[in-house]
Design a protein around this motif. Structure first.
Motif, mmCIF file in Angstrom:
data_model
loop_
_atom_site.group_PDB
_atom_site.id
_atom_site.type_symbol
_atom_site.label_atom_id
_atom_site.label_comp_id
_atom_site.label_asym_id
_atom_site.label_seq_id
_atom_site.Cartn_x
_atom_site.Cartn_y
_atom_site.Cartn_z
ATOM 1 N N ALA A 1 -50.104 76.483 17.666
ATOM 2 C CA ALA A 1 -50.290 77.922 17.864
ATOM 3 C C ALA A 1 -50.870 78.575 16.623
ATOM 4 N N VAL A 2 -50.450 78.135 15.441
ATOM 5 C CA VAL A 2 -50.988 78.691 14.201
ATOM 6 C C VAL A 2 -52.486 78.426 14.106
ATOM 7 N N HIS A 3 -52.912 77.263 14.579
ATOM 8 C CA HIS A 3 -54.352 76.974 14.580
ATOM 9 C C HIS A 3 -55.096 77.978 15.466
ATOM 10 N N SER A 4 -54.487 78.405 16.579
ATOM 11 C CA SER A 4 -55.110 79.418 17.431
ATOM 12 C C SER A 4 -55.199 80.761 16.706
ATOM 13 N N LEU A 5 -54.171 81.085 15.902
ATOM 14 C CA LEU A 5 -54.239 82.298 15.080
ATOM 15 C C LEU A 5 -55.425 82.233 14.126
ATOM 16 N N GLU A 6 -55.676 81.054 13.608
ATOM 17 C CA GLU A 6 -56.801 80.862 12.682
ATOM 18 C C GLU A 6 -58.134 81.205 13.349
ATOM 19 N N HIS A 7 -58.185 81.078 14.676
ATOM 20 C CA HIS A 7 -59.418 81.357 15.419
ATOM 21 C C HIS A 7 -59.522 82.808 15.877
ATOM 22 N N GLY A 8 -58.526 83.617 15.553
ATOM 23 C CA GLY A 8 -58.579 85.033 15.917
ATOM 24 C C GLY A 8 -57.728 85.424 17.096
ATOM 25 N N ALA A 9 -56.911 84.511 17.606
ATOM 26 C CA ALA A 9 -56.035 84.836 18.733
ATOM 27 C C ALA A 9 -54.828 85.634 18.265
ATOM 28 N N VAL B 1 -52.801 69.596 8.699
ATOM 29 C CA VAL B 1 -51.800 68.600 8.309
ATOM 30 C C VAL B 1 -51.297 67.886 9.561
ATOM 31 N N GLU B 2 -50.579 66.821 9.348
ATOM 32 C CA GLU B 2 -49.938 66.091 10.439
ATOM 33 C C GLU B 2 -48.437 66.324 10.390
ATOM 34 N N GLY B 3 -47.799 66.253 11.568
ATOM 35 C CA GLY B 3 -46.353 66.376 11.628
ATOM 36 C C GLY B 3 -45.886 67.823 11.641
ATOM 37 N N ALA B 4 -44.550 67.978 11.571
ATOM 38 C CA ALA B 4 -43.944 69.296 11.634
ATOM 39 C C ALA B 4 -44.098 70.029 10.302
ATOM 40 N N VAL B 5 -44.135 71.354 10.395
ATOM 41 C CA VAL B 5 -44.300 72.201 9.208
ATOM 42 C C VAL B 5 -43.139 73.192 9.161
ATOM 43 N N GLU B 6 -42.577 73.377 7.967
ATOM 44 C CA GLU B 6 -41.554 74.397 7.758
ATOM 45 C C GLU B 6 -42.257 75.693 7.357
ATOM 46 N N TYR B 7 -42.188 76.685 8.216
ATOM 47 C CA TYR B 7 -42.887 77.942 7.947
ATOM 48 C C TYR B 7 -41.938 78.974 7.356
ATOM 49 N N GLY C 1 -50.663 79.507 7.749
ATOM 50 C CA GLY C 1 -50.254 78.408 6.899
ATOM 51 C C GLY C 1 -50.789 77.071 7.400
ATOM 52 N N PRO C 2 -50.296 75.976 6.853
ATOM 53 C CA PRO C 2 -50.730 74.644 7.281
ATOM 54 C C PRO C 2 -50.470 74.460 8.774
ATOM 55 N N HIS C 3 -51.365 73.731 9.430
ATOM 56 C CA HIS C 3 -51.232 73.594 10.886
ATOM 57 C C HIS C 3 -51.914 72.332 11.369
ATOM 58 N N ASN C 4 -51.647 72.015 12.621
ATOM 59 C CA ASN C 4 -52.231 70.825 13.241
ATOM 60 C C ASN C 4 -53.734 71.003 13.408
ATOM 61 N N ALA C 5 -54.453 69.901 13.372
ATOM 62 C CA ALA C 5 -55.912 69.944 13.503
ATOM 63 C C ALA C 5 -56.347 70.334 14.911
ATOM 64 N N VAL C 6 -55.434 70.263 15.891
ATOM 65 C CA VAL C 6 -55.751 70.618 17.282
ATOM 66 C C VAL C 6 -55.144 71.984 17.577
ATOM 67 N N TRP C 7 -55.969 72.905 18.014
ATOM 68 C CA TRP C 7 -55.446 74.238 18.343
ATOM 69 C C TRP C 7 -54.835 74.257 19.738
ATOM 70 N N GLN D 1 -42.815 77.959 28.510
ATOM 71 C CA GLN D 1 -41.969 77.193 27.592
ATOM 72 C C GLN D 1 -42.443 77.440 26.163
ATOM 73 N N GLN D 2 -41.543 77.203 25.221
ATOM 74 C CA GLN D 2 -41.901 77.369 23.826
ATOM 75 C C GLN D 2 -42.994 76.378 23.453
ATOM 76 N N VAL D 3 -43.954 76.847 22.668
ATOM 77 C CA VAL D 3 -45.106 76.021 22.302
ATOM 78 C C VAL D 3 -44.956 75.537 20.862
ATOM 79 N N PRO D 4 -45.666 74.467 20.472
ATOM 80 C CA PRO D 4 -45.559 73.957 19.103
ATOM 81 C C PRO D 4 -46.130 74.948 18.084
ATOM 82 N N ASN D 5 -45.357 75.256 17.076
ATOM 83 C CA ASN D 5 -45.830 76.176 16.030
ATOM 84 C C ASN D 5 -47.149 75.728 15.425
ATOM 85 N N GLU D 6 -47.241 74.446 15.118
ATOM 86 C CA GLU D 6 -48.382 73.939 14.367
ATOM 87 C C GLU D 6 -49.707 74.107 15.132
#
Length: 239
Positions: free
Chosen positions: A142-150, A107-113, A121-127, A135-140
């Motif tokens: 980071a979630v894509h990185s979880l999708e890859h097994g991180a 998805v595009e934009g911010a996501v309420e998790y 859950g839904p996440h940005n197309a760029v991991w 510093q704090q990283v963007p949730n959207e």
């Protein structure tokens, strides 16, 4: 009347006094004097060589001590090597791990998790590129990185810093991990992979290592073995 020529004794009695003293020395005395001079010069040179050897010996010992000290310091103060874990797991149950169900969607934009930090859950197309962030990283992302097994390790910066943070970092593998601060975290530390999360109070909690053994690079993610590099470096990335 013809004048009488001066005798050898008369000749010795006249002239330069120093010359007269030299002539007065016997051949044996002259040889002894020269021998003593040579002996004094030899002793002088010998003492000089000894001092030179002593100086080089001191320099060599000092250099050896410095080198040994540097080697010891490099061993003592070198950072610990990254932990080694086996990808995937064997279905081991770990006390305190919460399990969720999240769908994957770009998805595009911010996501309420629903979870904080999110476990999927839904996440940005760029991991997000894996690594350590200050510093704090963007949730959207980071979630894509979880999708890859991180595994995403987050901590409350007000609770975890200094030695505690170093202890936490020492438990991380070299790849497929994201470490970042997370404001508003309801526990000092949270360890997350896709649909699984463990929250602990201390970096010394042995369940952190158990979580990595069970869930790091797990095949039970939407895109196992997909890349964790070559995409987004968020602000604050250290390595």
């Amino acid at each position: 009347m013809t004048p009488t020529p001066p005798s050898p004794a008369d000749k010795r009695a006249s002239g330069n006094p120093a010359k007269q003293a030299e002539i007065a020395l016997t051949v044996k005395q002259q040889r002894e004097q020269k021998r003593q001079e040579k002996l004094a010069e030899y002793q002088k040179q010998l003492a000089k060589r000894r001092r030179s050897k002593l100086v080089w010996w001191v320099v060599g010992v000092t250099a050896a001590v410095v080198i040994i000290g540097l080697i010891v310091a490099s061993i003592v103060f070198a950072p610990a090597p990254p932990k080694a874990y086996t990808p995937g797991g064997e279905g081991v149950e770990i006390e305190g791990v919460e399990t969720y169900e999240n769908e994957t969607q770009h998805v595009e934009g911010a996501v309420e998790y629903e979870q904080s930090p999110p476990t999927g859950g839904p996440h940005n197309a760029v991991w997000l590129n894996c690594g350590i962030y200050d510093q704090q990283v963007p949730n959207e992302n980071a979630v894509h990185s979880l999708e890859h097994g991180a595994v995403w390790v987050t901590y409350d910066p007000a609770e975890v810093s200094g030695d505690e943070l170093s202890t936490l970092e020492a438990q991380l593998p070299s790849t497929y991990v994201v470490l970042s601060p997370y404001e508003g975290l309801d526990a000092p530390i949270a360890v997350t992979n896709w649909n699984h999360q463990l929250k602990v109070d201390s970096a010394e909690d042995e369940r952190i290592g158990e979580f990595f053994e069970e869930y790091w690079r797990s095949a039970d993610v939407p895109e196992p073995n997909a890349a964790c590099t070559g995409a987004l470096d968020a602000p604050g990335k250290r390595n």
